[in-house]
Design a protein around this motif. Structure first.
Motif, PDB file in Angstrom:
ATOM      1  N   PHE A  14      75.769 -14.660  -5.432  1.00 25.53           N
ATOM      2  CA  PHE A  14      74.979 -13.605  -6.079  1.00 25.53           C
ATOM      3  C   PHE A  14      75.664 -13.336  -7.402  1.00 25.53           C
ATOM      4  O   PHE A  14      76.674 -12.639  -7.436  1.00 25.53           O
ATOM      5  CB  PHE A  14      74.959 -12.326  -5.235  1.00 25.53           C
ATOM      6  CG  PHE A  14      74.244 -12.479  -3.929  1.00 25.53           C
ATOM      7  CD1 PHE A  14      72.861 -12.555  -3.882  1.00 25.53           C
ATOM      8  CD2 PHE A  14      74.950 -12.556  -2.741  1.00 25.53           C
ATOM      9  CE1 PHE A  14      72.200 -12.688  -2.671  1.00 25.53           C
ATOM     10  CE2 PHE A  14      74.291 -12.690  -1.534  1.00 25.53           C
ATOM     11  CZ  PHE A  14      72.921 -12.761  -1.502  1.00 25.53           C
ATOM     12  N   ALA A  19      79.086 -15.246  -1.990  1.00 24.74           N
ATOM     13  CA  ALA A  19      78.885 -14.615  -0.677  1.00 24.74           C
ATOM     14  C   ALA A  19      79.156 -15.601   0.457  1.00 24.74           C
ATOM     15  O   ALA A  19      79.692 -15.234   1.492  1.00 24.74           O
ATOM     16  CB  ALA A  19      77.475 -14.055  -0.570  1.00 24.74           C
ATOM     17  N   PRO A  38      84.474  -8.568   8.580  1.00 25.56           N
ATOM     18  CA  PRO A  38      84.411  -7.217   8.022  1.00 25.56           C
ATOM     19  C   PRO A  38      83.230  -7.054   7.061  1.00 25.56           C
ATOM     20  O   PRO A  38      82.503  -8.011   6.805  1.00 25.56           O
ATOM     21  CB  PRO A  38      85.725  -7.096   7.265  1.00 25.56           C
ATOM     22  CG  PRO A  38      86.010  -8.489   6.822  1.00 25.56           C
ATOM     23  CD  PRO A  38      85.496  -9.385   7.912  1.00 25.56           C
ATOM     24  N   ASN A  39      83.049  -5.879   6.522  1.00 18.34           N
ATOM     25  CA  ASN A  39      81.999  -5.626   5.520  1.00 18.34           C
ATOM     26  C   ASN A  39      82.135  -6.621   4.384  1.00 18.34           C
ATOM     27  O   ASN A  39      83.231  -6.855   3.895  1.00 18.34           O
ATOM     28  CB  ASN A  39      82.129  -4.223   4.925  1.00 18.34           C
ATOM     29  CG  ASN A  39      81.792  -3.131   5.926  1.00 18.34           C
ATOM     30  OD1 ASN A  39      82.396  -2.078   5.922  1.00 18.34           O
ATOM     31  ND2 ASN A  39      80.833  -3.389   6.795  1.00 18.34           N
ATOM     32  N   GLY A  40      81.029  -7.175   3.986  1.00 18.69           N
ATOM     33  CA  GLY A  40      81.049  -8.055   2.829  1.00 18.69           C
ATOM     34  C   GLY A  40      81.505  -9.468   3.118  1.00 18.69           C
ATOM     35  O   GLY A  40      81.655 -10.281   2.206  1.00 18.69           O
ATOM     36  N   ALA A  41      81.719  -9.788   4.388  1.00 19.76           N
ATOM     37  CA  ALA A  41      82.217 -11.122   4.732  1.00 19.76           C
ATOM     38  C   ALA A  41      81.180 -12.201   4.447  1.00 19.76           C
ATOM     39  O   ALA A  41      81.515 -13.351   4.180  1.00 19.76           O
ATOM     40  CB  ALA A  41      82.609 -11.160   6.204  1.00 19.76           C
ATOM     41  N   GLY A  42      79.913 -11.820   4.518  1.00 19.72           N
ATOM     42  CA  GLY A  42      78.853 -12.798   4.308  1.00 19.72           C
ATOM     43  C   GLY A  42      77.987 -12.995   5.551  1.00 19.72           C
ATOM     44  O   GLY A  42      77.149 -13.897   5.587  1.00 19.72           O
ATOM     45  N   LYS A  43      78.154 -12.146   6.536  1.00 23.24           N
ATOM     46  CA  LYS A  43      77.405 -12.295   7.792  1.00 23.24           C
ATOM     47  C   LYS A  43      75.903 -12.174   7.566  1.00 23.24           C
ATOM     48  O   LYS A  43      75.125 -13.030   7.973  1.00 23.24           O
ATOM     49  CB  LYS A  43      77.839 -11.210   8.804  1.00 23.24           C
ATOM     50  CG  LYS A  43      79.319 -11.183   9.094  1.00 23.24           C
ATOM     51  CD  LYS A  43      79.667 -10.135  10.145  1.00 23.24           C
ATOM     52  CE  LYS A  43      79.406  -8.703   9.716  1.00 23.24           C
ATOM     53  NZ  LYS A  43      80.285  -8.225   8.636  1.00 23.24           N
ATOM     54  N   THR A  44      75.520 -11.085   6.909  1.00 23.62           N
ATOM     55  CA  THR A  44      74.099 -10.861   6.677  1.00 23.62           C
ATOM     56  C   THR A  44      73.512 -11.965   5.802  1.00 23.62           C
ATOM     57  O   THR A  44      72.404 -12.440   6.032  1.00 23.62           O
ATOM     58  CB  THR A  44      73.878  -9.478   6.036  1.00 23.62           C
ATOM     59  OG1 THR A  44      74.346  -8.485   6.942  1.00 23.62           O
ATOM     60  CG2 THR A  44      72.414  -9.227   5.735  1.00 23.62           C
ATOM     61  N   THR A  45      74.266 -12.375   4.799  1.00 26.16           N
ATOM     62  CA  THR A  45      73.799 -13.443   3.920  1.00 26.16           C
ATOM     63  C   THR A  45      73.487 -14.698   4.733  1.00 26.16           C
ATOM     64  O   THR A  45      72.430 -15.325   4.548  1.00 26.16           O
ATOM     65  CB  THR A  45      74.865 -13.746   2.851  1.00 26.16           C
ATOM     66  OG1 THR A  45      75.166 -12.539   2.158  1.00 26.16           O
ATOM     67  CG2 THR A  45      74.369 -14.786   1.868  1.00 26.16           C
ATOM     68  N   GLN A  84      69.807  -6.008   9.884  1.00 22.90           N
ATOM     69  CA  GLN A  84      70.895  -5.024   9.954  1.00 22.90           C
ATOM     70  C   GLN A  84      70.371  -3.590  10.012  1.00 22.90           C
ATOM     71  O   GLN A  84      70.940  -2.743  10.683  1.00 22.90           O
ATOM     72  CB  GLN A  84      71.838  -5.216   8.762  1.00 22.90           C
ATOM     73  CG  GLN A  84      73.068  -4.345   8.864  1.00 22.90           C
ATOM     74  CD  GLN A  84      74.199  -4.845   7.988  1.00 22.90           C
ATOM     75  OE1 GLN A  84      74.084  -5.830   7.269  1.00 22.90           O
ATOM     76  NE2 GLN A  84      75.314  -4.146   8.038  1.00 22.90           N
ATOM     77  N   GLU A 161      74.302  -7.258  13.517  1.00 22.57           N
ATOM     78  CA  GLU A 161      74.968  -6.018  13.945  1.00 22.57           C
ATOM     79  C   GLU A 161      74.060  -5.173  14.832  1.00 22.57           C
ATOM     80  O   GLU A 161      73.745  -4.025  14.508  1.00 22.57           O
ATOM     81  CB  GLU A 161      75.452  -5.219  12.731  1.00 22.57           C
ATOM     82  CG  GLU A 161      76.464  -6.011  11.921  1.00 22.57           C
ATOM     83  CD  GLU A 161      77.233  -5.143  10.931  1.00 22.57           C
ATOM     84  OE1 GLU A 161      77.313  -3.927  11.130  1.00 22.57           O
ATOM     85  OE2 GLU A 161      77.769  -5.716   9.967  1.00 22.57           O
ATOM     86  N   GLN A 193      81.104  -6.458  13.789  1.00 20.25           N
ATOM     87  CA  GLN A 193      82.409  -6.155  13.203  1.00 20.25           C
ATOM     88  C   GLN A 193      83.421  -5.913  14.299  1.00 20.25           C
ATOM     89  O   GLN A 193      84.580  -5.654  14.033  1.00 20.25           O
ATOM     90  CB  GLN A 193      82.321  -4.903  12.342  1.00 20.25           C
ATOM     91  CG  GLN A 193      81.295  -5.009  11.250  1.00 20.25           C
ATOM     92  CD  GLN A 193      81.374  -3.844  10.299  1.00 20.25           C
ATOM     93  OE1 GLN A 193      82.420  -3.237  10.135  1.00 20.25           O
ATOM     94  NE2 GLN A 193      80.272  -3.532   9.653  1.00 20.25           N
TER      95      GLN A 193
HETATM   96  N1  LIG Z   1      71.317  -9.158  -2.955  1.00 22.46           N
HETATM   97  C1  LIG Z   1      72.619  -9.188  -3.299  1.00 22.46           C
HETATM   98  N2  LIG Z   1      72.983  -9.101  -4.587  1.00 22.46           N
HETATM   99  C2  LIG Z   1      74.271  -9.140  -4.945  1.00 22.46           C
HETATM  100  N3  LIG Z   1      75.293  -9.259  -4.098  1.00 22.46           N
HETATM  101  C3  LIG Z   1      75.007  -9.351  -2.796  1.00 22.46           C
HETATM  102  C4  LIG Z   1      73.652  -9.315  -2.319  1.00 22.46           C
HETATM  103  N4  LIG Z   1      73.674  -9.427  -0.985  1.00 22.46           N
HETATM  104  C5  LIG Z   1      74.962  -9.517  -0.640  1.00 22.46           C
HETATM  105  N5  LIG Z   1      75.770  -9.489  -1.721  1.00 22.46           N
HETATM  106  C6  LIG Z   1      77.240  -9.607  -1.708  1.00 22.46           C
HETATM  107  O1  LIG Z   1      77.582 -10.723  -0.928  1.00 22.46           O
HETATM  108  C7  LIG Z   1      78.700 -10.438  -0.126  1.00 22.46           C
HETATM  109  C8  LIG Z   1      78.365 -10.654   1.331  1.00 22.46           C
HETATM  110  O2  LIG Z   1      77.447  -9.669   1.744  1.00 22.46           O
HETATM  111  P1  LIG Z   1      76.847  -9.597   3.207  1.00 22.46           P
HETATM  112  O3  LIG Z   1      75.815  -8.550   3.198  1.00 22.46           O
HETATM  113  O4  LIG Z   1      76.447 -10.947   3.648  1.00 22.46           O
HETATM  114  O5  LIG Z   1      78.098  -9.107   4.055  1.00 22.46           O
HETATM  115  P2  LIG Z   1      78.176  -8.676   5.577  1.00 22.46           P
HETATM  116  O6  LIG Z   1      79.215  -9.530   6.182  1.00 22.46           O
HETATM  117  O7  LIG Z   1      76.846  -8.679   6.187  1.00 22.46           O
HETATM  118  O8  LIG Z   1      78.728  -7.196   5.458  1.00 22.46           O
HETATM  119  P3  LIG Z   1      78.386  -5.883   6.318  1.00 22.46           P
HETATM  120  O9  LIG Z   1      79.295  -5.901   7.483  1.00 22.46           O
HETATM  121  O10 LIG Z   1      78.727  -4.778   5.388  1.00 22.46           O
HETATM  122  O11 LIG Z   1      76.950  -5.916   6.662  1.00 22.46           O
HETATM  123  C9  LIG Z   1      79.117  -9.020  -0.460  1.00 22.46           C
HETATM  124  O12 LIG Z   1      80.164  -9.100  -1.396  1.00 22.46           O
HETATM  125  C10 LIG Z   1      77.893  -8.424  -1.056  1.00 22.46           C
HETATM  126  O13 LIG Z   1      78.233  -7.449  -2.020  1.00 22.46           O
END
Ligand SMILES: Nc1ncnc2c1ncn2[C@@H]1O[C@H](COP(=O)(O)OP(=O)(O)OP(=O)(O)O)[C@@H](O)[C@H]1O
Ligand SMILES: [Mg+2]
Lengths: 338, 284
Positions: A14, A19, A38-45, A84, A161, A193
């Motif tokens: 991104f 990510a 953890p938060n921001g690891a990239g799971k949702t991505t 999520q 999650e 998490q």
């Molecule tokens: N649409 C987007 N635009 C810019 N950055 C993004 C976008 N989506 C995710 N990111 C970034 O990509 C990284 C991974 O995000 P992601 O949502 O996959 O994390 P996560 O593991 O699901 O975290 P969480 O536990 O908080 O849900 C983070 O640094 C986030 O800021």
């Protein structure tokens, strides 16, 4: 035979944020795969790429043998997603919500209605089925969301999650439902998490951080890898902390990590917790040092980090921020004492 | 995997053509259910046209020179209907932005439904909402002495025209909503865009009363053409405008007005329907 969910070198950026930096996965059909990080690891991505919501920038991914980019349209008929944030329409009743999703999977109207009723029953929402979802508690919404993703009986389920924000009771209920689904032969990828959750549900776990998988295996393998239990000591006099630290060198299976500010020392001790505990107490007593508290803990996500990356999540975050490599929000594993 | 291609029982993957319509209707039904659960939304949307009617009918009326043979309220109301259909289209953008915020669009996009369905469902439910609204505003018009004077056919034709205009703006609104994605931003953007378009037109006041350099702009504004057309349909030939602007097809006859109305409606749809659907497909 290839697994139900396969990824090879999956990448997603991104802007300047990487990510996902090359994820490789192979999830066997009929199993639960836990994505722990953890938060921001990239799971949702990752989940968004598998469910065709997001295009990867590199690598490839397949679900039930269908490419997430090329065969996106066919794939959508085969998967269920509970994202999520619970995606329910608050102004519709529980039943109407599920029925609508069923219709959009192209089930005939009568079939969609019948299955919606069944599934509400199964998720303990039968009585609330005729109430608007805005009257639901957080836990009920979550269940409704997961229920909706099941209405078309997809082969593969993605749960991002699923238990965040649920009370312990609802969490255990949902775990039971997830286990049931696996018994029926579904493949489930869930993100969490909480190590405990992955431990309870997942056949295999991938620990993700900063867009890479830093460890993968069964819960037991992972625990062995991250050193099993952790001994945590809280010193009475913060001035003595380095002395205590020195006294304990050699105890356990890894270097003690010292948190000056909190006056805490943590030592990975593997499976031999009690022995390490006794050993520590003896050494500290010999040196006439004082402790506020000493306890054995089951590994937390922080411990996973400590052991797998050699430094705590927070430290790493500062490094990241200062090097400007990557921005992210606060992250810290949930601590639960055993 | 050998079983790759068989779908689970009952589920059929989305054929774009086959399900484009029926999926859209499922979404439309959901939006209408939603509207029926919170009918207060309609009340709020009704406040605005009532305010405009009261303002223009009783506050500004004395300062506005109406074309001969027509009272101002007669002149005003068809313009209000048109204006209201256009304002009403902002709900399309707001509804989409709300669905996006609540994660519902993610759910929809993960389903095997037609890619056009969310937008078709939203614009058609807003069309239905606009119909209710137009009928209510006509009721308001009757309270302040507006009367249709061109028979039932004229009245129905005017309602259809006004709804078509609202439908066009729903698609424009959808495009704006998908571009901006924030409920508050959408609201601001729609109103900053829509206000000048509606006010630099003959919707509420005759173009002849405007500053001379702005008159050609106002005369070419599609809102002027639609409002004039609505007026003629509602009131008959007495309402025919006396434009100076030289349109290739003169807009001083009902036929000319209908032709230009249709051209604008179709032209805008041809642009904004595919553009917004494309934006929906490209959402991340
Ligand atoms: N649409 C987007 N635009 C810019 N950055 C993004 C976008 N989506 C995710 N990111 C970034 O990509 C990284 C991974 O995000 P992601 O949502 O996959 O994390 P996560 O593991 O699901 O975290 P969480 O536990 O908080 O849900 C983070 O640094 C986030 O800021
Ligand atoms: Mg996430």
């Amino acid at each position: 035979m290839a697994g139900a969910i396969v990824a090879e070198g999956l990448r997603k950026n991104f802007g300047s944020v990487e990510a996902l930096r090359g994820i490789d996965l192979d999830v066997a059909s009929g199993t639960v795969f836990g994505f722990l990080g953890p938060n921001g690891a990239g799971k949702t991505t990752a989940v968004r790429i598998f469910t065709t919501l997001l295009l990867p920038d590199g690598g490839r991914a397949e679900v039930v043998g269908l490419d997430v980019v090329r065969d996106a349209e066919a794939l959508r008929a085969r998967i269920g997603l509970a994202g999520q944030s619970a995606a329910v329409d608050e102004n519709l009743t529980g039943l109407e919500n599920i029925e609508m999703v069923g219709r959009l999977y192209h089930l005939p109207a009568a079939e969609a209605r019948r299955r919606a009723g069944e599934i509400l029953e199964r998720f303990g929402l039968a009585e609330a089925g005729d109430r608007q979802a805005k009257t639901y508690s957080g836990g009920m919404r979550r269940r409704l969301d997961v229920a909706a993703s099941l209405v078309a009986r997809p082969d593969v389920l993605f749960l991002d999650e699923p238990t965040t924000g649920l009370d312990p009771r609802s969490r255990i209920d949902l775990w039971a439902m997830i286990r049931e689904l696996v018994h029926e032969g579904k493949t489930i990828l869930l993100t969490t998490q909480y190590l405990e959750e992955a431990d309870n549900l997942a056949d295999r776990i991938a620990v993700v951080d900063l867009g890479t998988i830093i460890a993968e295996g069964t819960a037991d393998e992972l625990k062995d890898q991250i050193g099993g239990e952790v001994l945590e000591l809280h010193v009475k006099d913060p001035a003595q902390i380095s002395q205590v630290g020195q006294a304990l060198s050699g105890v356990g299976i890894g270097e003690p990590s010292i948190d000056q500010e909190a006056g805490k020392i943590r030592i990975p001790v593997g499976a031999d917790g009690p022995a390490a505990l006794l050993d520590s107490v003896r050494r500290i007593d010999d040196m006439k040092l004082a402790l506020e508290d000493i306890a054995l803990h089951r590994p937390t996500l922080d411990d996973v980090f400590l052991s797998l990356t050699g430094h705590a999540a927070e430290e790493e975050q500062e490094e990241q921020a200062s090097s400007g490599r990557r921005k992210r929000g606060r992250r810290q594993g949930q601590r639960r004492d055993a | 995997m050998s079983t790759a291609i068989s779908a689970p029982p009952g589920v059929r993957p989305g054929g774009r053509i086959r399900y484009g319509f029926s999926d859209g209707m499922v979404v439309m039904r959901r939006n209408l259910l939603q509207l029926s659960r919170i009918p207060t939304v309609l009340v709020f949307e009704l406040v605005q046209p009532i305010m405009f009617v009261l303002l223009f009918r009783f506050v500004f009326a004395g300062n506005i020179i109406t074309p001969p043979g027509m009272t101002y309220v007669m002149y005003l109301m068809p313009g209000i209907f048109t204006q209201n259909a256009i304002f009403g289209s902002t709900t399309t953008a707001i509804g989409l932005a709300e669905d996006m915020k609540k994660g519902l669009l993610d759910r929809f996009r993960s389903l095997p439904m037609a890619r056009s369905a969310v937008l078709v469902g939203r614009t058609t439910s807003d069309l239905a909402k606009n119909l209710i609204l137009v009928l209510l505003v006509i009721g308001v018009g009757y309270l302040v002495n507006f009367r249709f004077q061109n028979g039932l056919v004229g009245a129905v034709a005017m309602i259809l025209l006004v709804l078509a205009v609202g439908f066009v703006f729903s698609w424009i609104s959808a495009t704006v909503g998908l571009a901006i994605k924030e409920v508050e931003g959408v609201q601001a953007a729609m109103f900053t865009g829509i206000f000048p378009i509606v006010f630099i037109s003959s919707a509420l006041v005759p173009v002849q009363g405007m500053v001379s350099w702005i008159q050609p702009v106002a005369e070419r504004n599609p809102v002027t053409i639609w409002a004039n057309c609505a007026r003629v349909l509602a009131l008959g030939n007495v309402a025919l405008p006396t434009d100076r602007a030289t349109h290739t097809i003169p807009t001083t006859s009902l036929e000319g007005l209908l032709a230009w109305s249709a051209i604008w409606i179709l032209g805008l749809l041809i642009v904004f329907v595919p553009v917004s659907i494309r934006m929906y497909r490209k959402l991340t």
